[in-house]
Each structure stands twice: as C-alpha cells, then as structure tokens.
Design an enzyme around this catalytic site. Structure first.
Site, PDB file in Angstrom:
ATOM      1  N   SER A 272       0.761  -1.296   0.086  1.00  0.00           N
ATOM      2  CA  SER A 272      -0.062  -0.035  -0.116  1.00  0.00           C
ATOM      3  C   SER A 272       0.831   1.162  -0.089  1.00  0.00           C
ATOM      4  O   SER A 272       0.377   2.127  -0.279  1.00  0.00           O
ATOM      5  CB  SER A 272      -0.980   0.145   1.299  1.00  0.00           C
TER       6      SER A 272
ATOM      7  N   HIS B  27       1.252   4.278   6.803  1.00  0.00           N
ATOM      8  CA  HIS B  27       0.916   5.232   5.654  1.00  0.00           C
ATOM      9  C   HIS B  27       1.128   6.383   5.987  1.00  0.00           C
ATOM     10  O   HIS B  27       1.670   6.902   6.807  1.00  0.00           O
ATOM     11  CB  HIS B  27      -0.701   5.119   5.837  1.00  0.00           C
TER      12      HIS B  27
ATOM     13  N   ASP C   4      -7.866   6.179   4.420  1.00  0.00           N
ATOM     14  CA  ASP C   4      -7.846   5.022   5.290  1.00  0.00           C
ATOM     15  C   ASP C   4      -9.113   4.941   6.068  1.00  0.00           C
ATOM     16  O   ASP C   4      -9.122   3.966   7.195  1.00  0.00           O
ATOM     17  CB  ASP C   4      -6.431   5.040   6.276  1.00  0.00           C
TER      18      ASP C   4
END
Length: 182
Positions: free
Chosen positions: A56, A96, A122
C-alpha cells in the site's frame, strides 16, 4: 548416529560447564532485550523497527522493507509524513502517509492517513465511527529504511511450517555450538 554423539558430549559436561553454557545463553537473551529497550528509549517509540507487510505504500516503501521509527512527541505531525499507527481492534500496525491534519476547537490535533498506492483514504480501515487518527494511536514516524530485509519475517508468517522447521534447525545449531565449544 551424529545426534547420539551430540548428546553424549552434552552428558559428559560437568555441572559447572552446563551452568556456564546456560549463563552464556541467558546473557545473550538479556543483551538482546536491553538493546531493544534502549532503542525504545532512544527513539521514543514502543516499536522502533517494523516491517512493511503490504504494497500500500509503494513506491515509497515495498513489501518487506524494514523501517526505523522515531517518535518525538513534542514535534507536531505534519501532512506528508509517513507514520506507523495502531487502530483499536487491530493487532497489526499500519504504515501510511498523513494527508490531512485537523485541529479541533479544543486544540486537539487529529489527522487523516492514506497509503500512497491506495485509491482512497484510510477511513475504511479505522474502527467504525472513527474519522481521524489521533496522536495516541501513533507508534512512530518513519526515519529510515533498509529495503527487503524484512522479507524473512513475512515468509515466516506466510509459511508457519517453515517457521517451525527453522526453529528446530536453530535449536539444533545452538546445541551443537554449545557442545563444540567444549
């Protein structure tokens, strides 16, 4: 037959030699724990090293990259920073990028995250009803990385039988080293 020879050598060791070997092993374990705790104190992070488990964050980080984290709580989190955070109800931390920082009327800082390789933010990963990540969720901020070193961890988790096999081999090697040192 080699196995029996190893145990014969082990049986021939006197009590002092056995205690010495156990003490050496204990010192190795204690040293590893002290190094880990020292890294926790130095970085301010409960987990100073993490492995990227998914794609990701590509192209910034790839699956298997080993991240070094820092967590200076006095330094405000900014949009664009890569953070590692834990969400209640999830065991595995998420790596992230912060895409938006929000300050509430009370002065509380919250932020929104997104994987670089993901289409959407998210919010779908957060617990139901949660719209923002807060500072107490943050495990650390990415400060450096070593590419692909963490693949060993991923392989061990993906193939539990391989993990058990490696554990047996490692234990046999440790026993062999103890016996050969005599």
């Amino acid at each position: 037959n080699i196995k029996m020879e190893m145990f014969d050598d082990f049986k021939r060791m006197n009590k002092r030699q056995v205690y010495y070997q156990v003490l050496n092993f204990g010192m190795i374990i204690a040293s590893a724990l002290m190094i880990w705790k020292g890294m926790m104190v130095a970085t301010g992070s409960e987990s100073p090293i993490v492995v990227v488990l998914s794609g990701s964050m590509e192209p910034a980080f790839y699956r298997g990259d080993l991240l070094f984290l820092g967590n200076d709580r006095s330094d405000p989190i900014r949009a664009g920073e890569i953070v590692v955070f834990k969400i209640e109800g999830r065991d595995i931390p998420i790596v992230h990028r912060v895409i938006k920082v929000h300050e509430t009327h009370e002065g509380k800082i919250k932020f929104l995250t997104k994987g670089d390789n993901n289409e959407v933010d998210d919010r779908g990963l957060y617990k139901p009803g949660q719209l923002w990540v807060e500072k107490h969720h943050v495990v650390g901020r990415a400060r450096g990385f070593v590419p692909y070193v963490g693949m060993v961890t991923i392989i061990m988790n993906d193939y539990p039988k391989l993990k058990a096999f490696n554990s047996v081999i490692l234990n046999l090697l440790i026993l062999l080293i103890f016996v050969l040192r005599q």
